[in-house]
Write a protein that holds these residues in place. Structure first.
Motif, PDB file in Angstrom:
ATOM      1  N   SER A  31      33.563 101.650 102.875  1.00 44.73           N
ATOM      2  CA  SER A  31      32.518 102.710 102.363  1.00 44.73           C
ATOM      3  C   SER A  31      33.114 104.187 102.498  1.00 44.73           C
ATOM      4  CB  SER A  31      31.516 102.836 103.304  1.00 44.73           C
ATOM      5  OG  SER A  31      31.750 102.903 104.255  1.00 44.73           O
ATOM      6  N   VAL A  32      32.754 105.192 101.953  1.00 49.95           N
ATOM      7  CA  VAL A  32      33.196 106.329 101.834  1.00 49.95           C
ATOM      8  C   VAL A  32      33.027 106.776 103.346  1.00 49.95           C
ATOM      9  CG1 VAL A  32      32.169 108.621 101.121  1.00 49.95           C
ATOM     10  CG2 VAL A  32      32.478 107.141  99.290  1.00 49.95           C
ATOM     11  N   LYS A  33      31.926 106.402 103.878  1.00 51.57           N
ATOM     12  CA  LYS A  33      31.733 106.614 105.361  1.00 51.57           C
ATOM     13  C   LYS A  33      32.822 106.197 106.161  1.00 51.57           C
ATOM     14  CE  LYS A  33      28.379 105.645 109.065  1.00 51.57           C
ATOM     15  NZ  LYS A  33      28.989 104.707 109.935  1.00 51.57           N
ATOM     16  N   ASP A  34      33.309 105.067 105.842  1.00 50.64           N
ATOM     17  CA  ASP A  34      34.579 104.591 106.775  1.00 50.64           C
ATOM     18  C   ASP A  34      35.660 105.265 106.415  1.00 50.64           C
ATOM     19  OD1 ASP A  34      33.178 102.240 107.926  1.00 50.64           O
ATOM     20  OD2 ASP A  34      33.455 101.019 106.012  1.00 50.64           O
ATOM     21  N   ILE A  35      36.181 105.740 105.130  1.00 45.08           N
ATOM     22  CA  ILE A  35      37.020 106.606 104.951  1.00 45.08           C
ATOM     23  C   ILE A  35      37.030 107.874 105.560  1.00 45.08           C
ATOM     24  CG2 ILE A  35      38.400 107.920 102.983  1.00 45.08           C
ATOM     25  CD1 ILE A  35      37.122 105.660 100.862  1.00 45.08           C
ATOM     26  N   LYS A  36      36.008 108.632 105.520  1.00 48.63           N
ATOM     27  CA  LYS A  36      35.689 109.811 106.287  1.00 48.63           C
ATOM     28  C   LYS A  36      36.048 109.530 108.129  1.00 48.63           C
ATOM     29  CE  LYS A  36      32.711 112.163 103.053  1.00 48.63           C
ATOM     30  NZ  LYS A  36      31.365 112.661 102.918  1.00 48.63           N
ATOM     31  N   ALA A  70      42.886 106.909  99.454  1.00 44.47           N
ATOM     32  CA  ALA A  70      41.887 105.789  99.445  1.00 44.47           C
ATOM     33  C   ALA A  70      40.484 106.313  98.833  1.00 44.47           C
ATOM     34  CB  ALA A  70      41.573 105.453 100.397  1.00 44.47           C
ATOM     35  N   TYR A  71      39.938 107.535  99.108  1.00 46.57           N
ATOM     36  CA  TYR A  71      38.786 108.036  98.760  1.00 46.57           C
ATOM     37  C   TYR A  71      38.954 108.188  97.082  1.00 46.57           C
ATOM     38  CZ  TYR A  71      34.984 111.377  97.937  1.00 46.57           C
ATOM     39  OH  TYR A  71      33.659 112.017  97.761  1.00 46.57           O
ATOM     40  N   THR A  72      39.922 108.704  96.616  1.00 46.35           N
ATOM     41  CA  THR A  72      40.110 108.852  95.104  1.00 46.35           C
ATOM     42  C   THR A  72      40.041 107.595  94.372  1.00 46.35           C
ATOM     43  OG1 THR A  72      41.517 111.072  95.362  1.00 46.35           O
ATOM     44  CG2 THR A  72      41.677 109.832  93.424  1.00 46.35           C
ATOM     45  N   ARG A  73      40.615 106.533  95.001  1.00 46.69           N
ATOM     46  CA  ARG A  73      40.672 105.321  94.432  1.00 46.69           C
ATOM     47  C   ARG A  73      39.351 104.735  94.338  1.00 46.69           C
ATOM     48  NH1 ARG A  73      45.322 101.042  96.175  1.00 46.69           N
ATOM     49  NH2 ARG A  73      46.544 103.067  95.590  1.00 46.69           N
ATOM     50  N   ARG A  74      38.506 105.005  95.704  1.00 46.60           N
ATOM     51  CA  ARG A  74      37.419 104.462  95.592  1.00 46.60           C
ATOM     52  C   ARG A  74      36.248 105.187  94.927  1.00 46.60           C
ATOM     53  NH1 ARG A  74      32.906 102.558  96.338  1.00 46.60           N
ATOM     54  NH2 ARG A  74      31.755 101.705  98.239  1.00 46.60           N
ATOM     55  N   THR A  75      36.441 106.341  94.622  1.00 51.75           N
ATOM     56  CA  THR A  75      35.180 106.964  93.854  1.00 51.75           C
ATOM     57  C   THR A  75      35.744 107.697  92.670  1.00 51.75           C
ATOM     58  OG1 THR A  75      35.837 109.343  95.141  1.00 51.75           O
ATOM     59  CG2 THR A  75      34.346 107.843  96.090  1.00 51.75           C
ATOM     60  N   GLY A  76      36.850 108.061  92.491  1.00 48.81           N
ATOM     61  CA  GLY A  76      37.662 108.739  91.187  1.00 48.81           C
ATOM     62  C   GLY A  76      37.662 110.361  91.415  1.00 48.81           C
ATOM     63  N   LYS A  77      37.115 110.640  92.661  1.00 48.54           N
ATOM     64  CA  LYS A  77      36.978 112.150  92.951  1.00 48.54           C
ATOM     65  C   LYS A  77      37.871 112.568  93.956  1.00 48.54           C
ATOM     66  CE  LYS A  77      31.947 111.860  92.133  1.00 48.54           C
ATOM     67  NZ  LYS A  77      30.848 112.165  92.617  1.00 48.54           N
TER      68      LYS A  77
END
Length: 301
Positions: free
Chosen positions: A188-193, A274-281
């Motif tokens: 999740s995004v939370k995990d990445i942060k 990882a975040y960019t791959r997960r969200t595209g942002k």
């Protein structure tokens, strides 16, 4: 006659009066436009009244000499709408192209304040310098207080991701990171942060004078500290973490175990990839602890 000007009618050469902190007025001039950004000149004008368009100072550029400035022109790119508080004076066409690479951000009410700061430097320097020193001291104190990590990923999970770094003599940086990025991007995004938070805190803990003295050829030396690279020290700290939990814990306990002449800067991009791959942002996240060298104030005392 002065009137308020809307963002939709801004043109190159437009002159606006701006209110200064002491109640006086300054004046700015639009020198260029690209999409929603404007190159703004701060003019040398400062006075109790809004200047008329005939004032010769409106066609000039303020030269800055306060503190570290050395006759630098007051030019800056800003973005967005013109603040409602500015007052349109008129238009003075430009005779040539002005080049500037400085970008401030949003066009707000602070644009044009440079003329006031230069006035303080010339006529009230002692008090001005004192105020700046006090403000820097306050910011430093607040900065020290803020160096606390937010919620971090559990150590077991963090080190399991680090263990996926695929070090191989034939692998390039992207190939080394790929297994770890792939796994983190599925979380999740939370995990990445929380991963980024844990990484930043561990880098912060390694940011001490004693660790810096033990990185090999480029070690920190108090007598020749001018030759010490803060960036390289950060990349060496990355290498300690990239080598895994055991290496990190041994190095925390004894700085002499610090990685020698070895760096791994790509680790800093693992969470953002990882975040960019997960969200595209793009990854825009500020950690509780700053991992840049010298951020751990206690570690450098």
């Amino acid at each position: 006659m002065a009137k308020e000007m809307s963002r939709n009618t801004v043109s190159i050469g437009d002159i606006f009066a701006v209110s200064l902190p002491d109640g006086n007025y300054g004046a700015i001039r639009v020198a260029d436009e690209i999409d929603n950004s404007y190159l703004v000149i701060t003019t040398p004008y400062i006075g109790t009244d809004i200047p008329s368009i005939e004032n010769e100072l409106l066609g000039e550029i303020l030269l800055q000499n306060r503190f570290f400035y050395n006759n630098d022109k007051a030019l800056v790119w800003v973005e967005g709408k013109v603040p409602k508080e500015v007052v349109y004076i008129g238009n003075i066409p430009l005779s040539g192209k002005i080049i500037c690479s400085s970008f401030r951000g949003k066009w707000d009410n602070s644009v044009g304040i440079e003329v006031f700061l230069e006035w303080r430097w010339e006529y009230d320097r002692e008090n001005f310098e004192k105020e700046i020193q006090e403000e820097e001291k306050r910011i430093n104190e607040e900065y020290k207080k803020s160096q606390k990590p937010k919620k971090m990923m559990k150590d077991e999970t963090f080190w399991s991701i680090i263990s996926l770094l695929n070090f191989n003599d034939k692998n390039d940086e992207e190939e080394i990171l790929e297994p770890a990025v792939h796994t983190l991007a599925k979380m999740s995004v939370k995990d990445i942060k929380e991963f980024e938070e844990a990484l930043s805190y561990k880098l912060y803990l390694l940011d001490t004078k004693e660790h810096a003295k033990n990185i090999g050829e480029y070690s920190y030396d108090e007598e020749t500290q001018d030759y010490f690279s803060a960036d390289l020290f950060l990349y060496f700290r990355c290498s300690v973490i990239a080598e895994g939990k055991e290496c990190f814990e041994l190095t925390i306990k004894n700085p002499r175990n610090m990685t020698k002449d070895n760096s791994f800067e790509p680790l800093l991009s693992l969470a953002s990839e990882a975040y960019t791959r997960r969200t595209g942002k793009e990854f825009e996240y500020i950690t509780g602890c700053d991992y840049e060298s010298f951020s751990n104030v206690e570690g450098w005392n």
